[in-house]
Write a protein that holds these residues in place. Structure first.
Motif, PDB file in Angstrom:
ATOM      1  N   SER A  54      69.911 101.427  31.670  1.00 20.69           N
ATOM      2  CA  SER A  54      68.450 101.390  31.743  1.00 20.69           C
ATOM      3  C   SER A  54      67.839 102.785  31.608  1.00 20.69           C
ATOM      4  CB  SER A  54      68.005 100.762  33.067  1.00 20.69           C
ATOM      5  OG  SER A  54      68.527 101.496  34.161  1.00 20.69           O
ATOM      6  N   GLU A  87      73.387  97.810  33.199  1.00 19.94           N
ATOM      7  CA  GLU A  87      74.326  98.912  33.310  1.00 19.94           C
ATOM      8  C   GLU A  87      75.718  98.377  32.984  1.00 19.94           C
ATOM      9  OE1 GLU A  87      73.669 102.029  33.969  1.00 19.94           O
ATOM     10  OE2 GLU A  87      71.577 101.904  34.611  1.00 19.94           O
ATOM     11  N   ALA A  97      67.365 102.414  25.273  1.00 21.67           N
ATOM     12  CA  ALA A  97      67.389 101.956  26.660  1.00 21.67           C
ATOM     13  C   ALA A  97      67.807 100.497  26.659  1.00 21.67           C
ATOM     14  CB  ALA A  97      66.024 102.131  27.324  1.00 21.67           C
ATOM     15  N   CYS A  98      68.503 100.075  27.712  1.00 21.87           N
ATOM     16  CA  CYS A  98      69.073  98.737  27.775  1.00 21.87           C
ATOM     17  C   CYS A  98      68.810  98.168  29.159  1.00 21.87           C
ATOM     18  CB  CYS A  98      70.567  98.815  27.472  1.00 21.87           C
ATOM     19  SG  CYS A  98      71.439  97.245  27.469  1.00 21.87           S
ATOM     20  N   ASP A  99      68.560  96.861  29.250  1.00 18.28           N
ATOM     21  CA  ASP A  99      68.189  96.285  30.547  1.00 18.28           C
ATOM     22  C   ASP A  99      69.424  95.922  31.371  1.00 18.28           C
ATOM     23  OD1 ASP A  99      69.116  94.073  29.183  1.00 18.28           O
ATOM     24  OD2 ASP A  99      67.579  92.729  29.965  1.00 18.28           O
ATOM     25  N   PRO A 117      63.743  97.540  28.356  1.00 20.58           N
ATOM     26  CA  PRO A 117      63.018  98.610  29.044  1.00 20.58           C
ATOM     27  C   PRO A 117      61.980  99.250  28.125  1.00 20.58           C
ATOM     28  CG  PRO A 117      65.394  98.801  29.337  1.00 20.58           C
ATOM     29  CD  PRO A 117      65.183  97.769  28.281  1.00 20.58           C
TER      30      PRO A 117
END
Length: 341
Positions: free
Chosen positions: A156, A130, A126-128, A80
């Motif tokens: 995200s 959940e 942030a991470c792409d 992200p």
């Protein structure tokens, strides 16, 4: 004049900090998404032309990503986006100093060299996806793990964590390391659903708001909860109120404590308690309850029957909190005879 010099000059010439805009991050992401689509279309046309001309682009010919400080690392899967600058709802103005990524197929360790100007620093994550990821990075300042910037579950939604550094240094190296062994292995059922993830990681400096913003009220603790009954509560606003004191009557059953907070820095609060003559066993963090089920995180203690129990505690926060108050509430629960009482 560099691009960064020009940006700094424009900020100095501006009338003041931009107004609070909670939708800023969504607007930036939408603009980036449109730009990516245009680039994909342009790239597709260029590739078609190259193929028609007999040209072949090899993976090794792709450019590397140069991190601040002159370190070069292989390009990784994108995660992200993190905005270049934004204003938090409480008025704090953020400016990105450095950014990198840890991807599914790329390197799992990156180092950024970040200037230390005296302003507070935050790590942005942030991470792409959940949920659970098996490559959650640890944050190091120099060679020491950061106790304040502990990255949680993959999400995200951008998360900001305080980064505490020595203000005497002109710059500091911040390392994101997801290469730890033993996180997920044979027989570890907790990792069954874990998957690699692409993380975007950055370091921001922020300027405190000119005036403190009043935090929203904290939701009241449930009167009863799964066999627990609320015996009392107290509240305050950090940093003005930093002491907790509660008294309850002991009934020979367990007592549990919980904390709820509101404000932009709510998740940075920590509580340490003394129950009667017992020293606190570690610290407790603060929950944020805006909607949905009560996010219980009870700390249980034993209480002798018939004794008047005095609970005292101290409220503290990780990192800088200038003009960014947090409203807190502490509840104490006693065990009932059953969940239906």
């Amino acid at each position: 004049m560099t691009v960064q010099d020009l940006r700094d000059l424009l900020r100095e010439r501006a009338d003041g900090p931009p107004p609070a805009n909670p939708a800023r991050l969504a607007q930036v992401r939408a603009r980036v998404s449109r730009t990516r689509r245009r680039r994909r279309i342009t790239t597709g046309v260029a590739v078609a032309a190259a193929v028609a001309a007999g040209a072949v682009v090899l993976p090794g010919a792709l450019p590397d990503t140069v991190t601040p400080g002159g370190r070069t690392t292989a390009a990784t899967a994108p995660g992200p986006e993190l905005p270049e600058s934004f204003t938090a709802p409480d008025g704090a103005a953020y400016r990105r100093l450095a950014v990198t990524s840890i991807g599914r197929s790329g390197e799992q360790k990156k180092t950024l060299t970040v200037p230390v100007t005296g302003r507070p620093l935050d790590v942005a994550v942030a991470c792409d996806g959940e949920g659970r990821a098996d490559n959650t990075p640890m944050v190091y300042v120099g060679r020491a793990p950061s106790p304040s910037a502990r990255i949680g579950a993959c999400s995200s939604r951008m998360e900001l964590l305080p980064l505490v550094v020595s203000q005497g240094d002109g710059q500091v190296e911040v390392t994101f390391d997801a290469t730890r062994s033993g996180v997920c292995g044979p027989g570890m059922t907790a990792c069954d659903e874990a998957v690699p993830a692409a993380w975007t990681l950055g370091v921001y400096e922020w300027t405190p708001p000119a005036e403190p913003a009043d935090p929203a009220p904290v939701k009241e603790f449930p009167a009863r909860f799964e066999g627990w009954k609320l015996a009392g509560s107290t509240s305050g606003v950090w940093p003005r109120d930093s002491v907790v004191r509660l008294e309850i009557e002991g009934h020979g059953r367990k007592v549990a404590l919980d904390q709820l907070c509101s404000g932009e820095l709510a998740r940075r609060m920590r509580f340490t308690y003394r129950v009667g003559d017992e020293e606190p066993a570690g610290g407790a963090s603060c929950g944020v309850w805006e909607s949905g089920a009560y996010p219980a995180a009870l700390t249980e203690v034993e209480v002798p029957e018939g004794e008047r129990l005095v609970i005292t505690g101290e409220v503290a926060a990780w990192g800088e909190t200038t003009n960014r108050p947090v409203r807190w509430s502490v509840g104490v629960y006693t065990r009932t005879g059953g969940s239906g009482e």
